[in-house]
Design a protein around this motif. Sequence first.
Motif, PDB file in Angstrom:
ATOM      1  N   GLU A   1      -8.291  -6.484   8.089  1.00 29.25           N
ATOM      2  CA  GLU A   1      -9.693  -5.462   7.165  1.00 29.25           C
ATOM      3  C   GLU A   1      -7.870  -4.006   6.556  1.00 29.25           C
ATOM      4  O   GLU A   1      -8.749  -3.536   5.500  1.00 29.25           O
ATOM      5  N   SER A   2      -6.868  -3.578   7.264  1.00 34.49           N
ATOM      6  CA  SER A   2      -6.229  -2.724   6.399  1.00 34.49           C
ATOM      7  C   SER A   2      -6.245  -3.193   5.029  1.00 34.49           C
ATOM      8  O   SER A   2      -5.746  -1.849   3.948  1.00 34.49           O
ATOM      9  N   GLY A   3      -5.916  -3.971   4.525  1.00 41.08           N
ATOM     10  CA  GLY A   3      -4.689  -4.802   3.213  1.00 41.08           C
ATOM     11  C   GLY A   3      -3.829  -4.050   3.307  1.00 41.08           C
ATOM     12  O   GLY A   3      -3.539  -4.025   1.760  1.00 41.08           O
ATOM     13  N   ALA A   4      -2.907  -3.728   4.443  1.00 39.86           N
ATOM     14  CA  ALA A   4      -1.847  -3.365   3.676  1.00 39.86           C
ATOM     15  C   ALA A   4      -0.814  -5.006   3.529  1.00 39.86           C
ATOM     16  O   ALA A   4      -1.129  -5.393   4.077  1.00 39.86           O
ATOM     17  N   GLN A   5      -0.252  -4.790   2.561  1.00 44.24           N
ATOM     18  CA  GLN A   5       0.793  -5.718   2.204  1.00 44.24           C
ATOM     19  C   GLN A   5       2.349  -4.994   2.036  1.00 44.24           C
ATOM     20  O   GLN A   5       3.531  -6.229   2.751  1.00 44.24           O
ATOM     21  N   GLY A   6       2.594  -3.929   2.110  1.00 41.43           N
ATOM     22  CA  GLY A   6       4.063  -3.300   2.142  1.00 41.43           C
ATOM     23  C   GLY A   6       3.800  -1.546   2.978  1.00 41.43           C
ATOM     24  O   GLY A   6       2.795  -1.275   3.059  1.00 41.43           O
ATOM     25  N   PHE A   7       4.746  -1.086   3.135  1.00 39.10           N
ATOM     26  CA  PHE A   7       4.868  -0.141   3.425  1.00 39.10           C
ATOM     27  C   PHE A   7       4.447   0.408   2.423  1.00 39.10           C
ATOM     28  O   PHE A   7       3.656   2.297   3.003  1.00 39.10           O
ATOM     29  N   GLU A   8       4.758   0.649   1.271  1.00 40.27           N
ATOM     30  CA  GLU A   8       4.024   1.463   0.617  1.00 40.27           C
ATOM     31  C   GLU A   8       1.992   1.635   0.240  1.00 40.27           C
ATOM     32  O   GLU A   8       1.837   1.883  -0.604  1.00 40.27           O
ATOM     33  N   ASP A   9       2.086   0.628   1.116  1.00 39.03           N
ATOM     34  CA  ASP A   9       0.203   0.703   0.955  1.00 39.03           C
ATOM     35  C   ASP A   9      -0.386   1.689   2.633  1.00 39.03           C
ATOM     36  O   ASP A   9      -1.140   1.244   3.388  1.00 39.03           O
ATOM     37  N   LEU A  10       0.978   1.857   3.356  1.00 38.54           N
ATOM     38  CA  LEU A  10       0.371   2.668   4.566  1.00 38.54           C
ATOM     39  C   LEU A  10      -0.025   4.202   4.081  1.00 38.54           C
ATOM     40  O   LEU A  10      -1.047   4.580   5.598  1.00 38.54           O
ATOM     41  N   ALA A  11       0.285   5.147   2.948  1.00 38.05           N
ATOM     42  CA  ALA A  11      -0.967   5.935   3.037  1.00 38.05           C
ATOM     43  C   ALA A  11      -2.144   5.956   3.377  1.00 38.05           C
ATOM     44  O   ALA A  11      -2.778   4.969   2.874  1.00 38.05           O
ATOM     45  N   GLY A  12      -2.656   6.669   4.476  1.00 38.00           N
ATOM     46  CA  GLY A  12      -3.671   7.161   4.807  1.00 38.00           C
ATOM     47  C   GLY A  12      -4.290   6.536   5.718  1.00 38.00           C
ATOM     48  O   GLY A  12      -5.548   6.305   5.647  1.00 38.00           O
ATOM     49  N   LYS A  13      -2.915   5.470   6.330  1.00 37.87           N
ATOM     50  CA  LYS A  13      -3.448   4.608   7.393  1.00 37.87           C
ATOM     51  C   LYS A  13      -3.169   5.200   8.789  1.00 37.87           C
ATOM     52  O   LYS A  13      -3.160   5.873   9.080  1.00 37.87           O
ATOM     53  N   THR A  14      -4.102   4.285   9.378  1.00 36.94           N
ATOM     54  CA  THR A  14      -4.455   5.626  11.004  1.00 36.94           C
ATOM     55  C   THR A  14      -3.054   4.117  11.647  1.00 36.94           C
ATOM     56  O   THR A  14      -3.482   3.059  11.680  1.00 36.94           O
ATOM     57  N   ILE A  15      -1.892   4.653  12.036  1.00 38.35           N
ATOM     58  CA  ILE A  15      -0.848   4.083  13.393  1.00 38.35           C
ATOM     59  C   ILE A  15      -1.540   4.493  13.859  1.00 38.35           C
ATOM     60  O   ILE A  15      -0.661   5.373  14.466  1.00 38.35           O
ATOM     61  N   LEU A  16      -0.809   3.233  15.169  1.00 37.17           N
ATOM     62  CA  LEU A  16      -0.241   3.886  16.310  1.00 37.17           C
ATOM     63  C   LEU A  16       1.205   3.463  16.752  1.00 37.17           C
ATOM     64  O   LEU A  16       1.270   2.238  17.326  1.00 37.17           O
ATOM     65  N   LEU A  17       2.113   4.449  17.465  1.00 38.60           N
ATOM     66  CA  LEU A  17       2.937   4.083  17.618  1.00 38.60           C
ATOM     67  C   LEU A  17       3.419   4.195  19.459  1.00 38.60           C
ATOM     68  O   LEU A  17       4.479   3.165  19.556  1.00 38.60           O
ATOM     69  N   GLY A  18       2.745   4.953  19.701  1.00 41.16           N
ATOM     70  CA  GLY A  18       2.872   4.401  21.521  1.00 41.16           C
ATOM     71  C   GLY A  18       4.177   5.731  21.812  1.00 41.16           C
ATOM     72  O   GLY A  18       4.327   7.042  21.209  1.00 41.16           O
TER      73      GLY A  18
END
Length: 317
Positions: free
Chosen positions: A128-145
């Motif tokens: 659902e995020s639509g991310a295909q690569g790292f260039e698509d991560l801007a504005g996304k919520t990421i869990l790192l732990g």
Amino acid sequence: MTFRMMTAAAMLAAVAALPAQAETRVTYKSAKSTSSYYQMAVQIAEAMQTASNGEISVTIEESQGSVQNVMEVRARGADYVFTTPPSLVSLAQGGKAMFEGKGDPAFDEIRALFPIPSLTMHFVMSEESGAQGFEDLAGKTILLGKGSFGATEGEKYLDLFGLKDQIEIADVEIGNAVPALKNGQIDGFVTAGSWPAPNVVEAAASTGVRVLSLSDEQIAQTKRAKLVIPAGTYAGQEADITTTSLPVVAFTTTKMDDETAYQLTRTFWENKDKMAQSAPWWNGVDTGLMENITGKIHPGALRYYEEAGIALTDAQK
């Protein structure tokens, strides 16, 4: 008592003093009991016990981490086997980083036996995020732990790739990554471990994910080893995933006798495919990982590799 009787008695006493069975005991220090690396240790112990007909007995010890495993070399004996990244052994031998001021001659006696599954980076994004690569991560919520190798490494990569200030870091425990992904609380999570990673398997099967690949340029920036996860490893994965890894190796020291090191190494390689039948992470181990061993290999293990025709570098001998 006649001379013949005395001689017979002496012979019986000598025989009685000999061990009934030349059992070799080994202590294998791995990781926390909840980790996949502890499960790997259990598999190795069972394989050694079965293949040697009980002549090699391996006791598993829980560990709080790779640094502790290396530090304990100073007080351990000939039966000690432990797992750690080769890079930590190099740091210990050089008295650098976390080993600064803690150097010990015992570190110079560390020798490699065989590689085990690498700590493999996974950048997992929901479909659902639509991310295909790292260039698509801007504005996304990421869990790192927090506190894990994956969390530290993931944060480093996001910084290297200029993304650190463009994403939102989720305040969720890594153990809750899959539920958080399912309910849309996060767009993706970062995890490191052997592959196939259980939490990635679960996420791919239940909600659909894309594990991002790194370019050769990005891999060079991380200064980590390149690793390819074959297509089909995870549900819906149609192409290979190119990512990074931190090699992990089973080590001992020169205190271990050559025969024990030989038997441990031979038994590991001869039973690896059998172990993979119940735990697919062993499929990620092949002789190609030998190049990640940057230090010396134990003479007993060297004997096996020479017999098996496995090429080694001069630095490893």
